[in-house]
Design a protein around this motif. Structure first.
Motif, PDB file in Angstrom:
ATOM      1  N   PHE A  44       0.940  -1.189   0.022  1.00 35.21           N
ATOM      2  CA  PHE A  44       0.302  -0.148  -0.138  1.00 35.21           C
ATOM      3  C   PHE A  44       0.811   1.158   0.193  1.00 35.21           C
ATOM      4  CE2 PHE A  44       0.531   0.316   5.026  1.00 35.21           C
ATOM      5  CZ  PHE A  44       0.478   1.497   5.242  1.00 35.21           C
ATOM      6  N   ILE A  45       2.164   1.313   0.848  1.00 34.73           N
ATOM      7  CA  ILE A  45       2.653   2.534   0.498  1.00 34.73           C
ATOM      8  C   ILE A  45       3.458   2.679  -0.846  1.00 34.73           C
ATOM      9  CG2 ILE A  45       5.040   3.120   1.042  1.00 34.73           C
ATOM     10  CD1 ILE A  45       5.030   1.216   3.620  1.00 34.73           C
ATOM     11  N   ARG A  46       3.356   1.545  -1.437  1.00 39.43           N
ATOM     12  CA  ARG A  46       3.916   2.231  -2.932  1.00 39.43           C
ATOM     13  C   ARG A  46       3.105   2.598  -3.617  1.00 39.43           C
ATOM     14  NH1 ARG A  46       9.333   0.792  -3.687  1.00 39.43           N
ATOM     15  NH2 ARG A  46       9.688  -0.787  -2.354  1.00 39.43           N
ATOM     16  N   THR A  47       1.448   2.464  -3.712  1.00 40.14           N
ATOM     17  CA  THR A  47       0.538   3.060  -4.096  1.00 40.14           C
ATOM     18  C   THR A  47       0.689   5.102  -3.631  1.00 40.14           C
ATOM     19  OG1 THR A  47      -0.879   2.082  -2.279  1.00 40.14           O
ATOM     20  CG2 THR A  47      -0.289   1.214  -4.141  1.00 40.14           C
ATOM     21  N   LEU A  48       0.889   4.824  -2.620  1.00 49.33           N
ATOM     22  CA  LEU A  48       0.580   6.790  -2.704  1.00 49.33           C
ATOM     23  C   LEU A  48       1.284   7.011  -3.425  1.00 49.33           C
ATOM     24  CD1 LEU A  48       1.241   6.028   1.021  1.00 49.33           C
ATOM     25  CD2 LEU A  48      -1.213   6.276   0.400  1.00 49.33           C
ATOM     26  N   PRO A  49       1.124   8.646  -3.531  1.00 45.42           N
ATOM     27  CA  PRO A  49       1.826   9.007  -4.976  1.00 45.42           C
ATOM     28  C   PRO A  49       3.165   9.442  -3.587  1.00 45.42           C
ATOM     29  CG  PRO A  49       0.100  10.705  -4.118  1.00 45.42           C
ATOM     30  CD  PRO A  49      -0.246   9.234  -2.840  1.00 45.42           C
ATOM     31  N   ASP A  50       3.561   8.897  -2.864  1.00 43.75           N
ATOM     32  CA  ASP A  50       5.676   9.666  -3.194  1.00 43.75           C
ATOM     33  C   ASP A  50       5.439   8.346  -2.579  1.00 43.75           C
ATOM     34  OD1 ASP A  50       4.944  12.480  -3.802  1.00 43.75           O
ATOM     35  OD2 ASP A  50       4.317  13.359  -2.519  1.00 43.75           O
ATOM     36  N   GLY A  51       5.029   7.422  -2.204  1.00 45.60           N
ATOM     37  CA  GLY A  51       5.448   6.059  -2.040  1.00 45.60           C
ATOM     38  C   GLY A  51       6.084   6.585   0.263  1.00 45.60           C
ATOM     39  N   TYR A  52       7.700   5.921  -0.436  1.00 44.80           N
ATOM     40  CA  TYR A  52       8.050   5.882   0.973  1.00 44.80           C
ATOM     41  C   TYR A  52       8.083   7.074   1.597  1.00 44.80           C
ATOM     42  CZ  TYR A  52       9.109   0.507   0.994  1.00 44.80           C
ATOM     43  OH  TYR A  52       8.252   0.130   1.563  1.00 44.80           O
ATOM     44  N   ASP A  53       8.276   8.330   0.475  1.00 46.91           N
ATOM     45  CA  ASP A  53       8.641   9.445   0.808  1.00 46.91           C
ATOM     46  C   ASP A  53       7.004  10.397   1.424  1.00 46.91           C
ATOM     47  OD1 ASP A  53      11.023  10.247   1.073  1.00 46.91           O
ATOM     48  OD2 ASP A  53      11.312   9.707  -1.326  1.00 46.91           O
ATOM     49  N   THR A  54       5.986   9.477   1.095  1.00 48.28           N
ATOM     50  CA  THR A  54       4.759  10.238   1.719  1.00 48.28           C
ATOM     51  C   THR A  54       4.282  11.166   2.583  1.00 48.28           C
ATOM     52  OG1 THR A  54       3.821   8.866   0.289  1.00 48.28           O
ATOM     53  CG2 THR A  54       2.063  10.074   2.110  1.00 48.28           C
ATOM     54  N   VAL A  55       4.528  11.939   3.226  1.00 46.53           N
ATOM     55  CA  VAL A  55       4.179  13.442   4.094  1.00 46.53           C
ATOM     56  C   VAL A  55       3.085  12.497   5.086  1.00 46.53           C
ATOM     57  CG1 VAL A  55       4.530  14.770   5.675  1.00 46.53           C
ATOM     58  CG2 VAL A  55       6.054  14.830   3.829  1.00 46.53           C
ATOM     59  N   VAL A  56       3.145  12.308   6.886  1.00 41.35           N
ATOM     60  CA  VAL A  56       1.661  11.781   6.687  1.00 41.35           C
ATOM     61  C   VAL A  56       1.781  13.453   8.468  1.00 41.35           C
ATOM     62  CG1 VAL A  56       1.856   9.447   6.707  1.00 41.35           C
ATOM     63  CG2 VAL A  56       3.228  10.315   9.000  1.00 41.35           C
ATOM     64  N   ASP A  57       1.174  13.402   8.821  1.00 41.78           N
ATOM     65  CA  ASP A  57       0.607  14.154  10.265  1.00 41.78           C
ATOM     66  C   ASP A  57       0.491  13.552  11.250  1.00 41.78           C
ATOM     67  OD1 ASP A  57      -1.972  13.048  10.049  1.00 41.78           O
ATOM     68  OD2 ASP A  57      -3.571  14.584   9.355  1.00 41.78           O
ATOM     69  N   GLU A  58       0.543  14.274  12.468  1.00 43.65           N
ATOM     70  CA  GLU A  58       0.213  14.029  13.798  1.00 43.65           C
ATOM     71  C   GLU A  58      -0.304  12.771  13.921  1.00 43.65           C
ATOM     72  OE1 GLU A  58       0.512  16.670  12.800  1.00 43.65           O
ATOM     73  OE2 GLU A  58       2.468  17.476  13.768  1.00 43.65           O
ATOM     74  N   GLU A  59      -1.756  12.986  13.029  1.00 50.13           N
ATOM     75  CA  GLU A  59      -2.591  11.626  13.797  1.00 50.13           C
ATOM     76  C   GLU A  59      -3.134  10.842  12.273  1.00 50.13           C
ATOM     77  OE1 GLU A  59      -4.488  11.683  16.212  1.00 50.13           O
ATOM     78  OE2 GLU A  59      -3.585  13.435  16.821  1.00 50.13           O
ATOM     79  N   GLY A  60      -1.578  11.142  11.382  1.00 49.86           N
ATOM     80  CA  GLY A  60      -1.878   9.688  10.735  1.00 49.86           C
ATOM     81  C   GLY A  60      -3.640  10.337   9.903  1.00 49.86           C
ATOM     82  N   GLY A  61      -4.276  11.346   9.604  1.00 47.11           N
ATOM     83  CA  GLY A  61      -5.536  11.272   8.832  1.00 47.11           C
ATOM     84  C   GLY A  61      -5.235  11.464   7.520  1.00 47.11           C
TER      85      GLY A  61
END
Length: 635
Positions: free
Chosen positions: A503-520
């Motif tokens: 699922f990480i590789r399906t995100l736009p920036d992969g492992y560089d995808t930024v999440v907020d404190e709550e992981g919203g």
């Protein structure tokens, strides 16, 4: 925080002042600069008084006949019955027929200007250094609070609303900073000004100085009476601020639930009530303390009138020069102005000390037991855990765990099941030393956990909780939190082991995808997989999984169970689970109830025994509703 006896204003202020001690050399420099600045400012009116005398002498001299001497002019005035005018001339350095001595006046004014410029420069240097002292003090205070937070036991945070704690760490410390910044310089300058002006006033006229001194005890009485009534309101103001912040933090954190259950009116009503309490306390504190300024101005004006009248009579009688009276009136203003400034700062000072008191309460909170002076260094990393007659209770009158003994061998999976409140999570919290035992001991690889440093103990444990926690940053950084020195390949391997890589590789920036404190921007299941990957990369000798797969789907749960089975090789795992299907393959299942282990064995052994585990299992898989109804009927 449990209710504690409130400090009084004096001790809290003294304690706050003592925190300035590390910057004593700078403070001494500040005091020296303030003395010089105030001295120059205090001498200024006397010099300006001399300028007034020059102007007045010039005006009077122009009215006198030229060619005569001052003595002749005085005798002529007496002869004509103008004794007061004669006395006035006797006090003056007048030359009959000569006007204002412009050169002498210019010299005097130049000296006055130079003194005031110098006083301003020294005052600026004083303010610059004092700002440095204040900011260093607040820096240390914040650092002490941060260090204190890490020394507080989990028990403290369990009983402390998060918003209230945040209010003490942010709002109250900021208020202390503002108070120190705005009051220290004025208090120091005001005190020195009062002393300096008082000396000059006695030098000019002891009688007028005594009249001016009448305002000091009167001012002190007025300020003390008002401050006594407003201090408790300032304490209440910041207490209500913390309470309101706690409610806001709680309501916004659970905003979705508030909406879903239609509790918005209740939330708004609580907010309205607490906001009303804060308004009432703040208004009362500011209103009562705000009375000080008008009262001090009134007292100062009375003093001004008295000095002007008495001074005018003394000038008319020839016992004082006009310049001295003019200088004295300036001094009287300089004398009452510091008192008025101190009075006007009373509300700010009281507010700051009230905030300091709340911060000191946090700093004085009971800390967790310190690490041993000679800790036992960890050696083997096998993961053998043994409970030896362990007893624990959250409150003295409510036993939770009594005389518990068990052994978890390396490589074994220990599942802990039981009803809510049975003590399952408490059991693993005791292993981590989040709480201290009342009796007995716990050993890890033969070493008492209390003989180890907490850092050494917890570095050997990987923990995944039901409540996920991510911080603001990239997915890569969140996974590497378990091992900051992990390589890129290790991060990817941990993600693959937790089945998060896909699922990480399906995100736009992969492992560089930024999440907020709550992981919203992630689902609950995705956040859970990231926390599992974080535990994998730590490579612990002991795994603690508290409902670690509760938020993932059934297929992913099965895959994660296989991954954890491979990870458990030569490691001990404590698994807390409500879904009994996830712990069928556990080497040992502990059934807890009311802090006691009522059954233990493998899945098949416990089902065959048809005891507490069998009832739990049947409630989930074999007619749950009927089993629950039967249990309720028996109770």
């Amino acid at each position: 925080m449990p209710a504690e006896k409130s400090m009084t204003f004096g001790p809290s202020l003294r304690r706050l002042t003592r925190r300035l001690a590390p910057d004593r050399p700078r403070l001494l420099t500040v005091i020296g600069l303030a003395v010089v600045s105030v001295a120059f400012s205090v001498v200024g009116p006397k010099i300006l008084g001399h300028a007034t005398d020059l102007i007045f002498a010039g005006v009077i001299g122009m009215r006198l006949p030229a060619g005569t001497t001052a003595e002749q002019a005085i005798e002529a005035a007496r002869a004509s019955g103008e004794d007061d005018f004669a006395a006035l001339l006797a006090r003056m350095d007048v030359v009959p027929g000569q006007g204002i001595d412009v050169a002498a006046l210019a010299t005097v004014l130049a000296w006055a200007l130079a003194l005031y410029v110098a006083a301003s420069v020294f005052a600026w240097l004083q303010g610059y250094l004092l700002n440095d002292v204040v900011q260093r003090t607040v820096f240390r205070l914040r650092a002490d609070v941060e260090d204190k937070m890490h020394r507080l036991p989990l028990r403290f945070f369990d009983g402390q609303p998060r918003g209230e704690l945040l209010s003490r760490v942010t709002n109250d410390i900021d208020n202390v900073s503002q108070t120190l910044q705005q009051t220290m310089s004025q208090l120091l300058t005001s005190l020195l000004t009062v002393l300096g002006v008082l000396g000059m006033m006695f030098a000019i006229s002891p009688l007028l100085a005594l009249i001016a001194l009448v305002t000091i005890p009167l001012s002190m009485v007025v300020t003390g009476q008002v401050a006594k009534r407003s201090q408790k309101l300032f304490v209440a103001q910041w207490a209500h601020t913390g309470s309101l912040n706690a409610h806001i933090e709680e309501a916004f954190t659970g905003h979705e639930l508030v909406k879903v259950f239609g509790r918005r009116p209740e939330v708004e009503e609580v907010f309205r009530a607490r906001n009303e309490d804060l308004f009432a306390a703040s208004f009362g504190a500011q209103f009562i303390s705000g009375i000080i300024m008008p009262l001090m101005m009134f007292i100062g004006n009375l003093n001004y009138v008295a000095i002007a009248v008495v001074g005018g009579l003394r000038v008319a009688g020839g016992s004082m020069s006009l310049g001295d009276v003019q200088a004295f009136i300036q001094y009287s203003r300089q004398f009452t102005q510091p008192l008025t400034q101190v009075a006007s700062m009373a509300n700010l000072l009281q507010s700051g000390v009230a905030s300091a008191e709340r911060v000191f309460e946090l700093l004085d909170a009971e800390e967790q037991e310190p690490d041993p002076a000679d800790p036992v260094p960890p050696t083997a990393r096998r993961g053998r855990v043994e409970f030896e007659h362990v007893s624990f209770r959250y409150t003295p009158d409510q036993p939770l765990i009594e005389d518990l003994s068990l052994v978890a061998e390396p490589g074994h999976t220990i599942a802990i099941v039981g009803p809510t409140g049975a003590g399952k999570t408490t059991l693993v919290n005791l292993i981590m030393r989040f709480y201290e035992l009342d009796a007995g001991r716990i050993t890890l690889d033969g070493v008492d956990v209390t003989a180890m440093r907490r850092q050494d103990l917890r570095s050997r444990v990987g923990m995944v909780l039901q409540d996920t926690w991510l911080f603001g940053g990239t997915i890569r950084e969140n996974i590497a939190y378990g091992n900051p020195e992990a390589t890129e390949e290790q991060i990817h391997a941990a993600a693959r082991a937790a089945f998060a890589d896909r699922f990480i590789r399906t995100l736009p920036d992969g492992y560089d995808t930024v999440v907020d404190e709550e992981g919203g921007n992630l689902s609950a299941g995705e956040k859970q997989l990231l926390t599992i990957a974080r535990a994998f990369i730590a490579d612990p000798s002991l795994l603690i999984l508290d409902e670690a797969t509760s938020s993932v789907d059934t297929r992913t749960e099965v895959l994660v169970q296989h991954a954890m089975a491979a990870l458990r090789s030569d490691r001990t795992s404590f698994v807390i689970a409500h879904r009994l299907s996830t712990i069928r393959d556990a080497d040992l299942i502990l059934v807890m109830d009311a802090g006691r282990i009522v059954e233990q064995g493998t899945h098949e052994q416990l089902l065959t025994a048809r005891g507490a585990y069998h009832r739990l299992y049947s409630a989930q898989f074999s007619g749950a509703a009927a089993a629950v109804d039967e249990e309720l009927a028996e109770s």
